[in-house]
Write a protein that holds these residues in place. Structure first.
Motif, PDB file in Angstrom:
ATOM      1  N   THR A   1       0.855  -1.198   0.000  1.00  0.00           N
ATOM      2  CA  THR A   1       0.000   0.000   0.000  1.00  0.00           C
ATOM      3  C   THR A   1       0.883   1.238   0.000  1.00  0.00           C
TER       4      THR A   1
ATOM      5  N   TYR B   1      -4.037   0.681  -2.187  1.00  0.00           N
ATOM      6  CA  TYR B   1      -3.477  -0.555  -2.719  1.00  0.00           C
ATOM      7  C   TYR B   1      -2.607  -0.270  -3.941  1.00  0.00           C
TER       8      TYR B   1
ATOM      9  N   LYS C   1      -5.680  -9.339  -1.532  1.00  0.00           N
ATOM     10  CA  LYS C   1      -6.144  -7.959  -1.607  1.00  0.00           C
ATOM     11  C   LYS C   1      -7.530  -7.815  -0.997  1.00  0.00           C
TER      12      LYS C   1
END
Length: 404
Positions: free
Chosen positions: A88, A93, A166
């Protein structure tokens, strides 16, 4: 005078290799190092004040450069096999790193969260375990209402793993808690659509598959990045207050099934025998039918041949038929006929012995060769009425064949 100029003291400020007996001058070493750093960063070497200011700037530059190098080196990290690194940048992200040596912009710009994607995690719904042994039911989670309005105690264990690092890191704040709430909701829905007997007996595997499918569907809709690997129904039983009565009902059901099995076994033993007996009777009937038909056809053929011979010689054929018929009729009779003329002497014979001998002498006249009971003998003939009986029977036989 410099240390390396002619006539100097030949003192090496770095290592002192030209003067092995005396240590180097530390102040001189620091001063020479500052001069070199200042020259590297463009600092001047003339003037006392300027020389001091330039030396300070050159020292700060070196420190900053070293700190920058160390900060850059802190960006290297290793991702182990079976894990993934979620990178990140200021909380947003950036990407997912694979196993091996990786680099990212060091903190506080970028950060890495390493997530194990092969670890088998599990949650417990309706019970809690500790040390490998069950610690009992949690009624708030375990008690559920079935379709037929009965209460059942259900304990479920769900195993899962991460399939998308994720989604697992960003879309759900507490994945385990979310999975537990979804499991409990789905479990109550599936149990509520099923009867109690179905849940406790033959419906266990079907219920487990349905719960697993619905949980995975909900977790995919939430994009949690979780993969449900297995759902295990640890226990399903009625509440403790009615468990005794329910066990009696189960025993009665088992006895019923046992009796049904015994009845089916008896039927499987008797029915084939009955079918075999029925088949044998049918075959015997078919054989008897064929026998009667063949005998009837033989009689018809014999009568046709006899009719042909009768048309050729009626008198001879009639006499022959009469003699054969009398032979058959009188051969089966046990009576003794004596011809006594008028005025003659009466004959006294052992009629009982003659009857038995005649009966034994004609075995072919008995149907199926069965023994014939001895017939009562007639009394001794004392008058000539026997001739009347003989003549009457003879006239009856002759009249039958003459068509009278």
């Amino acid at each position: 005078m410099s240390w390396n100029e002619p006539g100097g003291d030949k003192k090496d400020p770095w290592s002192g290799r030209n003067d092995q007996n005396s240590p180097p001058d530390l102040d001189e070493v620091v001063r020479n190092l500052q001069e070199k750093l200042g020259a590297l960063f463009g600092g001047g070497s003339n003037g006392g004040g300027n020389r001091t200011s330039g030396s300070s700037m050159r020292g700060a530059g070196w420190v900053a450069g070293g700190a920058l190098v160390l900060w850059s080196l802190s960006g290297f990290y290793t991702v182990d096999e079976g894990t993934r690194g979620v990178v990140t940048r200021f909380g947003a992200y950036v990407g997912t790193s694979q196993p091996g040596l990786n680099w990212h912009v060091p903190a506080p710009i970028e950060q890495v969260q390493v997530i194990n994607v092969e670890q088998q995690r599990f949650i417990e719904v309706g019970y809690r375990s500790g040390g490998g042994q069950a610690m009992g039911s949690v009624p708030k989670e375990a008690m559920m209402l079935t379709k037929d309005e009965n209460i059942v105690d259900v304990r479920l264990a769900v195993q899962y793993q991460v399939k998308d690092a994720k989604d697992y890191a960003f879309n759900v704040l507490d994945p385990a808690s979310t999975l537990k709430q979804v499991t409990e909701s789905v479990q109550r829905g599936v149990i509520g659509r099923s009867d109690m007997d179905f849940v406790l007996t033959e419906g266990r595997s079907e219920i487990v598959q349905e719960i697993k499918s619905e949980i995975q569907s909900v977790m995919d809709a939430y994009r949690t990045g979780i993969l449900i690997t297995s759902v295990n129904l640890q226990d399903a039983q009625p509440p403790e207050q009615v468990q005794g009565a329910f066990e009696d009902a189960i025993k009665a059901r088992e006895d019923k099934q046992r009796l049904i099995n015994e009845a089916e076994a008896y039927a499987n033993d008797v029915v084939p025998k009955a079918r075999g007996a029925a088949s044998r009777i049918v075959q015997e009937s078919e054989g008897y039918k064929e026998k009667v038909i063949a005998k009837a056809n033989g009689d018809v053929s014999r009568f046709s041949q006899l009719l042909t011979e009768y048309k050729k010689a009626p008198g001879v054929t009639k006499q022959r038929m009469y003699i054969e018929t009398m032979e058959q009729v009188l051969g089966r009779a046990s009576n003794v006929l004596v011809d006594v003329k008028d005025g003659g002497n009466v004959m006294y014979l052992p009629l009982d012995k003659l009857g038995v001998g005649r009966t034994e002498a004609a075995p072919d006249s008995v149907t199926n060769h069965e023994p014939v009971a001895p017939q009562p003998t007639l009394p001794t003939v004392k008058e000539s009425k026997t001739d009347v009986r003989i003549n009457s029977r003879e006239r009856d036989v002759r009249g039958r064949y003459d068509g009278k």
